[in-house]
Motif scaffolding. Structure first.
Motif, PDB file in Angstrom:
ATOM      1  N   ASN A  74      82.613  56.582 -45.327  1.00 39.14           N
ATOM      2  CA  ASN A  74      83.455  57.484 -44.544  1.00 39.14           C
ATOM      3  C   ASN A  74      83.167  58.910 -44.981  1.00 39.14           C
ATOM      4  O   ASN A  74      83.074  59.179 -46.181  1.00 39.14           O
ATOM      5  CB  ASN A  74      84.943  57.200 -44.790  1.00 39.14           C
ATOM      6  CG  ASN A  74      85.340  55.823 -44.329  1.00 39.14           C
ATOM      7  OD1 ASN A  74      85.151  55.485 -43.179  1.00 39.14           O
ATOM      8  ND2 ASN A  74      85.857  55.020 -45.236  1.00 39.14           N
ATOM      9  N   VAL A  75      83.055  59.811 -44.020  1.00 41.65           N
ATOM     10  CA  VAL A  75      82.935  61.227 -44.346  1.00 41.65           C
ATOM     11  C   VAL A  75      84.044  61.963 -43.612  1.00 41.65           C
ATOM     12  O   VAL A  75      84.273  61.754 -42.424  1.00 41.65           O
ATOM     13  CB  VAL A  75      81.548  61.806 -43.990  1.00 41.65           C
ATOM     14  CG1 VAL A  75      81.228  61.656 -42.506  1.00 41.65           C
ATOM     15  CG2 VAL A  75      81.451  63.272 -44.422  1.00 41.65           C
ATOM     16  N   THR A  76      84.767  62.792 -44.351  1.00 41.37           N
ATOM     17  CA  THR A  76      85.802  63.628 -43.753  1.00 41.37           C
ATOM     18  C   THR A  76      85.363  65.079 -43.876  1.00 41.37           C
ATOM     19  O   THR A  76      84.987  65.525 -44.961  1.00 41.37           O
ATOM     20  CB  THR A  76      87.163  63.418 -44.439  1.00 41.37           C
ATOM     21  OG1 THR A  76      87.503  62.023 -44.352  1.00 41.37           O
ATOM     22  CG2 THR A  76      88.249  64.235 -43.763  1.00 41.37           C
ATOM     23  N   VAL A  77      85.387  65.784 -42.746  1.00 40.32           N
ATOM     24  CA  VAL A  77      85.018  67.192 -42.700  1.00 40.32           C
ATOM     25  C   VAL A  77      86.305  67.998 -42.526  1.00 40.32           C
ATOM     26  O   VAL A  77      87.098  67.720 -41.619  1.00 40.32           O
ATOM     27  CB  VAL A  77      84.051  67.468 -41.522  1.00 40.32           C
ATOM     28  CG1 VAL A  77      83.731  68.947 -41.429  1.00 40.32           C
ATOM     29  CG2 VAL A  77      82.786  66.647 -41.673  1.00 40.32           C
ATOM     30  N   PHE A  78      86.521  68.969 -43.418  1.00 39.49           N
ATOM     31  CA  PHE A  78      87.695  69.847 -43.367  1.00 39.49           C
ATOM     32  C   PHE A  78      87.235  71.249 -43.003  1.00 39.49           C
ATOM     33  O   PHE A  78      86.367  71.802 -43.666  1.00 39.49           O
ATOM     34  CB  PHE A  78      88.390  69.904 -44.726  1.00 39.49           C
ATOM     35  CG  PHE A  78      88.883  68.576 -45.229  1.00 39.49           C
ATOM     36  CD1 PHE A  78      90.139  68.111 -44.873  1.00 39.49           C
ATOM     37  CD2 PHE A  78      88.090  67.792 -46.051  1.00 39.49           C
ATOM     38  CE1 PHE A  78      90.593  66.888 -45.336  1.00 39.49           C
ATOM     39  CE2 PHE A  78      88.533  66.572 -46.522  1.00 39.49           C
ATOM     40  CZ  PHE A  78      89.797  66.121 -46.162  1.00 39.49           C
ATOM     41  N   LYS A  79      87.818  71.813 -41.950  1.00 37.41           N
ATOM     42  CA  LYS A  79      87.472  73.178 -41.524  1.00 37.41           C
ATOM     43  C   LYS A  79      88.701  73.832 -40.926  1.00 37.41           C
ATOM     44  O   LYS A  79      89.314  73.302 -40.002  1.00 37.41           O
ATOM     45  CB  LYS A  79      86.347  73.147 -40.488  1.00 37.41           C
ATOM     46  CG  LYS A  79      86.059  74.506 -39.873  1.00 37.41           C
ATOM     47  CD  LYS A  79      84.686  74.952 -40.159  1.00 37.41           C
ATOM     48  CE  LYS A  79      84.412  76.250 -39.432  1.00 37.41           C
ATOM     49  NZ  LYS A  79      83.692  77.168 -40.221  1.00 37.41           N
ATOM     50  N   GLU A  80      89.085  74.970 -41.481  1.00 37.31           N
ATOM     51  CA  GLU A  80      90.191  75.769 -40.959  1.00 37.31           C
ATOM     52  C   GLU A  80      91.434  74.930 -40.676  1.00 37.31           C
ATOM     53  O   GLU A  80      91.968  74.928 -39.577  1.00 37.31           O
ATOM     54  CB  GLU A  80      89.756  76.524 -39.711  1.00 37.31           C
ATOM     55  CG  GLU A  80      88.633  77.497 -39.976  1.00 37.31           C
ATOM     56  CD  GLU A  80      88.175  78.213 -38.721  1.00 37.31           C
ATOM     57  OE1 GLU A  80      88.648  77.899 -37.607  1.00 37.31           O
ATOM     58  OE2 GLU A  80      87.330  79.108 -38.863  1.00 37.31           O
ATOM     59  N   GLN A  81      91.910  74.206 -41.673  1.00 43.34           N
ATOM     60  CA  GLN A  81      93.132  73.402 -41.608  1.00 43.34           C
ATOM     61  C   GLN A  81      93.029  72.202 -40.676  1.00 43.34           C
ATOM     62  O   GLN A  81      94.025  71.559 -40.380  1.00 43.34           O
ATOM     63  CB  GLN A  81      94.335  74.264 -41.231  1.00 43.34           C
ATOM     64  CG  GLN A  81      94.573  75.400 -42.204  1.00 43.34           C
ATOM     65  CD  GLN A  81      95.589  76.399 -41.698  1.00 43.34           C
ATOM     66  OE1 GLN A  81      95.874  76.477 -40.516  1.00 43.34           O
ATOM     67  NE2 GLN A  81      96.140  77.179 -42.616  1.00 43.34           N
ATOM     68  N   CYS A  82      91.849  71.897 -40.197  1.00 42.11           N
ATOM     69  CA  CYS A  82      91.640  70.731 -39.349  1.00 42.11           C
ATOM     70  C   CYS A  82      90.688  69.784 -40.074  1.00 42.11           C
ATOM     71  O   CYS A  82      89.867  70.203 -40.873  1.00 42.11           O
ATOM     72  CB  CYS A  82      91.016  71.127 -38.009  1.00 42.11           C
ATOM     73  SG  CYS A  82      92.054  72.202 -37.013  1.00 42.11           S
ATOM     74  N   SER A  83      90.815  68.500 -39.771  1.00 38.05           N
ATOM     75  CA  SER A  83      89.891  67.549 -40.361  1.00 38.05           C
ATOM     76  C   SER A  83      89.568  66.454 -39.359  1.00 38.05           C
ATOM     77  O   SER A  83      90.349  66.176 -38.449  1.00 38.05           O
ATOM     78  CB  SER A  83      90.473  66.934 -41.634  1.00 38.05           C
ATOM     79  OG  SER A  83      91.585  66.120 -41.323  1.00 38.05           O
ATOM     80  N   VAL A  84      88.417  65.860 -39.539  1.00 38.25           N
ATOM     81  CA  VAL A  84      87.980  64.746 -38.715  1.00 38.25           C
ATOM     82  C   VAL A  84      87.146  63.823 -39.605  1.00 38.25           C
ATOM     83  O   VAL A  84      86.481  64.283 -40.533  1.00 38.25           O
ATOM     84  CB  VAL A  84      87.187  65.238 -37.479  1.00 38.25           C
ATOM     85  CG1 VAL A  84      85.900  65.906 -37.868  1.00 38.25           C
ATOM     86  CG2 VAL A  84      86.967  64.123 -36.495  1.00 38.25           C
TER      87      VAL A  84
END
Length: 101
Positions: free
Chosen positions: A74-84
């Motif tokens: 699993n990879v979680t990407v966090f950017k500007e208070q959002c994640s996917v």
């Protein structure tokens, strides 16, 4: 009685990063490379996988792959208070024994 009021606020909609993942097949003893797109400054990455695997880089390279590397990453990407989160299923193919001559 008869009073009215109003308030104004600004709403900023942040775009979720998009993750394109595909399953991977690698031969035992080979190299597994897991990569997600570069979403620029302020982005963080969090990988988790089999055998207590974890990493925080955009690109992950696992050399000399063994059967314990097989499974779901699993990879979680966090950017500007959002994640996917994206998922990669890795299938490690066992290396055949050397033929007898």
């Amino acid at each position: 009685k008869g009073c009215t009021g109003s308030a104004t606020t600004s709403v900023v909609v942040k775009e979720l990063p998009k993750i394109n993942t595909s399953n991977a097949v690698v031969c035992e003893g080979g190299t597994l490379q897991l990569t997600v797109a570069d979403y620029g400054t302020g982005t963080t990455y969090s990988w988790a996988g089999p055998n207590n695997f974890s990493a925080t880089s955009r690109e992950v390279v696992i050399n000399n792959v063994t059967l314990v590397n097989e499974g779901t990453y699993n990879v979680t990407v966090f950017k500007e208070q959002c994640s996917v989160t994206g998922i990669v299923n890795v299938d490690v193919k066992e290396k055949p024994n050397s033929p007898s001559i």
